[in-house]
Scaffold this active site. Structure first.
Site, PDB file in Angstrom:
ATOM      1  CG  HIS A 278      51.137  45.751  32.643  1.00 49.53           C
ATOM      2  ND1 HIS A 278      52.392  45.552  33.170  1.00 49.53           N
ATOM      3  CD2 HIS A 278      50.396  46.318  33.629  1.00 49.53           C
ATOM      4  CE1 HIS A 278      52.414  45.975  34.422  1.00 49.53           C
ATOM      5  NE2 HIS A 278      51.209  46.448  34.728  1.00 49.53           N
ATOM      6  CB  CYS A 279      47.387  41.546  34.037  1.00 48.06           C
ATOM      7  SG  CYS A 279      45.858  41.230  34.939  1.00 48.06           S
ATOM      8  N   PRO A 280      46.901  44.572  35.627  1.00 44.68           N
ATOM      9  CG  PRO A 280      44.893  45.726  35.911  1.00 44.68           C
ATOM     10  CD  PRO A 280      45.708  45.016  34.873  1.00 44.68           C
ATOM     11  CD1 TRP A 281      43.220  41.857  37.065  1.00 43.28           C
ATOM     12  CD2 TRP A 281      42.809  42.112  39.237  1.00 43.28           C
ATOM     13  NE1 TRP A 281      41.971  42.424  37.188  1.00 43.28           N
ATOM     14  CE2 TRP A 281      41.693  42.586  38.517  1.00 43.28           C
ATOM     15  CE3 TRP A 281      42.776  42.177  40.640  1.00 43.28           C
ATOM     16  CZ2 TRP A 281      40.564  43.115  39.142  1.00 43.28           C
ATOM     17  CZ3 TRP A 281      41.658  42.706  41.255  1.00 43.28           C
ATOM     18  CH2 TRP A 281      40.570  43.171  40.517  1.00 43.28           C
ATOM     19  CE1 TYR A 282      48.343  38.179  36.376  1.00 43.10           C
ATOM     20  CE2 TYR A 282      49.731  38.972  34.612  1.00 43.10           C
ATOM     21  CZ  TYR A 282      48.732  38.156  35.056  1.00 43.10           C
ATOM     22  OH  TYR A 282      48.116  37.304  34.181  1.00 43.10           O
TER      23      TYR A 282
END
Length: 385
Positions: free
Chosen positions: A152-156
């Protein structure tokens, strides 16, 4: 204390801050390159045209792949992986883990499953109340189980992780963002040097003491464009270095047919943990993510093989150097069977239903002992090597 829905709205708003930041940086880079560099700084019209054409090509592919990565919804387990209502009630009422596992094993007889927990049990999510398909994991940030979770990436933004449904878009996003940054850094470098060359500044200082006629003429206009050029080069170089390492790592994962989670914790099969359990060879591993039709590999359209619920795998815990490996790959398609749409409808079944039912039946037979006197059932979990 604020209501729960208010807190939830605040969390959703904060989750989009990284995406807004990236959008602002991209918009500024577009203005700095097109307006400040190409229009106000570069004197040659031919050079301006060439730079603008290649810049917009990389820009469009970069934004397109990032958009698809963000707004492609993560795929979830289908309804067939949910326990029937009666079995679900029995599972919730049972207090003994052994009895709960018996319920799960009987429910899984009709499901295409081959991976297990580290203890050899059925992988079940108590929060989502579903039997996890192979390579499926519960994402705590998205608060749901997603198919073939990578990370999971916070930039998405909110509720977007790198999973089966958008993993190809994520790889292309890394590739095109790297091309975008490399192109900007390479084309801006010469003007960065011209603006900030120490010798050039030294000459300018000397020229102040001489007459204007004897001073060398400045090739570039002394405007605020030089500050945009300076920061544009530094930002592009910084992002280029960080993206290159991440892109190289994920290319390695694709070649090995592993997710980030599987790279740190090998999946557990009936024969034990096997970090190469889903590897089918380099070419087939690449095809699983990018599809069979190479003409669509570089486009942010979904072409990954399978449905995300089942994956072909090695049925033995074979060594990497071993020549003979038992595989259950997707059957080859003839040219007539390939759909006109770029979407691949291939279904990768790990085991046929009959064979899987036999495997689960063998497990129950080995781990269930019936007592003729009392009529009770005792479960004994076999140890996995």
């Amino acid at each position: 204390m604020a209501p729960t829905h208010v807190l939830r709205c605040c969390q959703r708003g904060l989750a989009w801050i990284p995406v807004i930041f990236i959008a602002l940086v991209v918009c500024w880079s577009y203005y700095a390159y097109v307006v400040e560099l190409c229009i106000f700084t570069i004197p040659s019209i031919g050079e301006q045209i060439v730079y603008l054409i290649f810049f917009h090509l990389s820009f469009v592919m970069f934004v397109w792949s990032y958009w698809k990565t963000i707004f492609t919804q993560p795929a979830n387990p289908s309804k067939e992986f949910c326990l029937p209502k009666a079995e679900k009630e029995r599972y919730e009422k049972e207090e003994r883990p052994e009895s709960q596992q018996e319920i799960l094993w009987r429910a899984a007889t009709s499901l295409p499953l081959y991976t297990r927990t580290g203890a050899g049990a059925i992988r079940y999510c108590d929060r989502c109340q579903v039997i996890k398909p192979d390579r499926c994991h519960h994402c705590s940030a998205c608060d749901m189980c997603v198919l073939k979770m990578d990370h999971h990436c916070p930039w998405y933004g909110e509720q977007t992780a790198s999973v089966f449904s958008n993993y190809k878009f994520f790889i292309l996003f890394l590739a095109y963002s790297l091309v975008y940054c490399l192109f900007i850094a390479a084309t801006v470098l010469q003007y960065f040097i011209k603006f900030w060359d120490i010798s050039f500044l030294f000459v300018l200082k000397l020229c102040r003491r001489k007459s204007a006629e004897n001073c060398p003429k400045n090739e570039l206009p002394d405007t605020h464009a030089k500050f945009h050029v300076l920061f544009l080069f530094f930002v592009a170089a910084m992002f280029c270095i960080s993206i290159l390492s991440l892109f190289s790592y994920h290319l390695w994962l694709v070649g090995k047919n592993r997710s980030t989670i599987e790279a740190f914790r090998a999946p557990v099969f009936r024969t034990g943990s096997d970090k190469n359990g889903f590897s089918l060879g380099f070419r087939k591993n690449i095809a699983q993510v990018f599809g069979d039709q190479k003409k669509y590999w570089l486009l942010p359209v979904f072409t990954s093989q399978g449905d995300g619920l089942t994956f072909p795998a090695r049925l033995v815990n074979a060594d990497v150097e071993q020549a003979t490996v038992n595989l259950h790959p997707e059957p080859d398609k003839s040219a007539a069977e390939v759909p006109e749409s770029p979407l691949s409808d291939s279904q990768n079944r790990l085991l046929s239903n009959d064979q899987h039912a036999n495997n689960v039946g063998d497990h129950l037979a080995n781990n269930t002992l019936k007592s003729a006197e009392s009529g009770t059932i005792t479960i004994s979990m076999e140890s996995e090597s």
